[in-house]
Design a protein around this motif. Structure first.
Motif, short mmCIF file in Angstrom:
data_model
loop_
_atom_site.label_atom_id
_atom_site.label_comp_id
_atom_site.label_asym_id
_atom_site.label_seq_id
_atom_site.Cartn_x
_atom_site.Cartn_y
_atom_site.Cartn_z
N PHE A 130 0.82 -1.21 0.00
CA PHE A 130 0.00 0.00 0.00
C PHE A 130 0.86 1.26 0.00
O PHE A 130 0.54 2.24 -0.66
N PHE B 109 0.73 3.98 -2.97
CA PHE B 109 0.35 5.36 -2.66
C PHE B 109 1.40 6.33 -3.20
O PHE B 109 1.08 7.36 -3.79
N ARG B 110 2.67 6.00 -2.96
CA ARG B 110 3.75 6.90 -3.40
C ARG B 110 3.80 6.98 -4.92
O ARG B 110 4.07 8.03 -5.49
N ALA C 30 1.01 9.23 -6.04
CA ALA C 30 1.33 10.62 -5.70
C ALA C 30 2.35 11.19 -6.69
O ALA C 30 2.21 12.33 -7.16
N ARG D 137 3.50 19.63 -6.47
CA ARG D 137 3.49 18.57 -5.45
C ARG D 137 2.36 18.78 -4.46
O ARG D 137 1.63 17.84 -4.12
N LEU E 173 -0.80 16.20 -3.77
CA LEU E 173 -1.14 15.57 -2.49
C LEU E 173 -2.55 15.96 -2.06
O LEU E 173 -3.30 15.13 -1.54
N ARG E 174 -2.93 17.21 -2.33
CA ARG E 174 -4.29 17.63 -1.97
C ARG E 174 -5.32 16.92 -2.85
O ARG E 174 -6.41 16.57 -2.39
N LEU F 41 -4.98 13.93 -4.12
CA LEU F 41 -5.04 12.57 -3.61
C LEU F 41 -5.87 12.52 -2.32
O LEU F 41 -6.71 11.63 -2.14
N ALA F 42 -5.64 13.49 -1.44
CA ALA F 42 -6.40 13.55 -0.19
C ALA F 42 -7.90 13.69 -0.49
O ALA F 42 -8.74 12.99 0.10
N MET F 43 -8.24 14.56 -1.42
CA MET F 43 -9.64 14.78 -1.77
C MET F 43 -10.27 13.50 -2.32
O MET F 43 -11.39 13.13 -1.95
N GLU G 5 -9.34 10.35 -1.81
CA GLU G 5 -9.48 9.36 -0.74
C GLU G 5 -10.62 9.73 0.20
O GLU G 5 -11.41 8.88 0.61
N GLY G 6 -10.69 10.99 0.55
CA GLY G 6 -11.72 11.45 1.48
C GLY G 6 -13.12 11.31 0.91
O GLY G 6 -14.05 10.91 1.61
N LEU G 7 -13.28 11.63 -0.36
CA LEU G 7 -14.60 11.51 -0.99
C LEU G 7 -15.04 10.04 -1.02
O LEU G 7 -16.21 9.72 -0.78
N ASP H 155 -14.50 19.14 -10.22
CA ASP H 155 -14.53 20.53 -9.73
C ASP H 155 -13.22 20.88 -9.02
O ASP H 155 -12.69 21.98 -9.19
N PHE H 156 -12.73 19.93 -8.22
CA PHE H 156 -11.51 20.18 -7.46
C PHE H 156 -10.32 20.39 -8.39
O PHE H 156 -9.52 21.30 -8.20
N ARG I 254 -17.17 18.51 1.10
CA ARG I 254 -15.82 18.54 0.53
C ARG I 254 -14.78 18.85 1.61
O ARG I 254 -13.67 18.32 1.58
N ALA J 111 -14.28 15.68 3.46
CA ALA J 111 -13.50 14.76 2.63
C ALA J 111 -12.02 15.14 2.68
O ALA J 111 -11.14 14.29 2.86
N MET J 112 -11.73 16.43 2.54
CA MET J 112 -10.36 16.90 2.56
C MET J 112 -9.69 16.59 3.89
O MET J 112 -8.54 16.13 3.93
N GLU K 269 -10.45 14.24 6.12
CA GLU K 269 -10.25 12.80 6.25
C GLU K 269 -9.11 12.32 5.36
O GLU K 269 -8.28 11.51 5.76
N GLY K 270 -9.08 12.82 4.13
CA GLY K 270 -8.06 12.40 3.18
C GLY K 270 -6.67 12.82 3.60
O GLY K 270 -5.71 12.06 3.49
N LEU K 271 -6.55 14.05 4.12
CA LEU K 271 -5.24 14.53 4.56
C LEU K 271 -4.74 13.69 5.74
O LEU K 271 -3.56 13.36 5.82
N LEU L 126 -3.32 10.49 4.35
CA LEU L 126 -2.00 10.67 3.73
C LEU L 126 -0.93 10.89 4.80
O LEU L 126 0.18 10.37 4.69
N PHE M 187 3.15 10.77 4.33
CA PHE M 187 3.38 11.85 3.36
C PHE M 187 3.65 13.18 4.06
O PHE M 187 3.18 13.39 5.18
N VAL N 259 2.49 16.07 4.46
CA VAL N 259 1.40 17.04 4.43
C VAL N 259 1.37 17.81 5.74
O VAL N 259 1.68 17.27 6.80
#
Lengths: 199, 199
Positions: free
Chosen positions: A124, A128-129, A132, A155, A159-160, A162-164, A166-168, A186-187, B160, B163-164, B166-168, B171, B176, B178
């Motif tokens: 994992f 993930f890396r 990213a 960068r 990362l943001r 990817l965070a978005m 995963e979070g969604l 949208d993001f 959103r 989500a952000m 949780e995602g951060l 990571l 990562f 962040v």
């Protein structure tokens, strides 16, 4: 009679059938409640037949299902650069919406695997890396073409993003009314000088 | 001699000590590898002494640790509205950075609990909805005061943001680079007509 090549093809087809069945069963029942026996029944062969192809049993099947999922996602991105790559991320999100059970399984394993002692930790963490880095590269290409909004660092943007993503996924699994693909589009657009085409 | 009130206070103090120890041990060792015995040793009492306060054993201790973590986070938000509430989310993120083990434990349980059959499913699902509603309310207050950027919907902005967040966290757990609090502050600012004060 089938020669060595015919045997090989037959074996590869059987392997693919087993993987398809394992993916369905895991997604429906969850990993812990699933059994090799049930997967064998879906294919219509014996448990021994399954173990002939996946000697490592259920963990080996899981590993193969996850690698297949990754490979399919990577197919959607292969050969794409910059904005096209970012648009591919939206397409992957759209495809996720039909794979709830698998996404849930994946999420559970990813959480377990944050523990460095977990057998799937390396898998994992590497995966993930790699993602990213690929997203960073895409943003860099967009920036080089003058398509990244001023003041944004590739960068950080990656990362943001990817965070978005995963979070969604997490909120969606929790049953929230999120439109994963639309929200990610949208993001991404918020980082770009011109919006992506909507598919 | 201590009267009934003194006894009650002593018992509450002991309970708090046990919770503090459980939190430390879970965060250091993870939930499955932890034992009631180890927690008892940290407090300097017997295992029976711990079970006197938490008859449900390790699961009951975990439940209490999570509820305490929630209560502390809610303290940071209580009485805050609109922009002040959003700034509170940044403060909570900043505090997380010192609680890696606990955040990891929490994340693992939340993932397990997406399965409706999981005993903590209701707890996590309710908690998530409560947070989403509170953040939506805060964005609505910001919108009413004219502080939300035009074209943004408070509910979408709230989901959103969640989500952000949780995602951060995910990571960050993956190792990562962040800056959770900084990234969330930037993300909130992108929704607001005026940036939040940086703490």
């Amino acid at each position: 009679m089938a020669g060595p090549r015919g045997e090989y093809r037959k074996s590869a087809e059987r392997r693919a059938q087993i993987l398809e069945a394992a993916s369905t069963v895991f997604a429906r029942t969850g990993y812990s409640a699933s059994s090799v026996n049930e997967i064998a029944r879906v294919v219509g062969i014996s448990q021994t037949g399954v173990l002939h192809h996946f000697a490592g049993g259920k963990p080996a099947l899981l590993q193969a299902v996850l690698e297949q999922r990754d490979a399919r996602a990577e197919d959607r991105l292969s050969g794409r650069h910059g904005r096209e790559f970012l648009a591919g991320l939206v397409a992957i999100s759209r495809a996720q919406a039909d794979q709830r059970g698998l996404v849930q399984l994946y999420r559970l394993l990813a959480a377990e695997a944050t523990d460095p002692a977990h057998p799937a930790h390396e898998y994992f963490s590497t995966r993930f890396r790699r993602i990213a880095d690929a997203v960073t590269q895409a943003y860099r290409e967009v920036a080089d073409a003058g398509g990244l909004r001023p003041g944004l660092d590739p960068r950080t943007a990656a990362l943001r993003t990817l965070a978005m993503t995963e979070g969604l996924e997490l909120l969606w699994l929790q049953g929230f009314e999120v439109d994963m693909a639309g929200d990610i589009a949208d993001f991404l657009d918020a980082h770009l000088t011109d919006p992506l085409a909507r598919g």
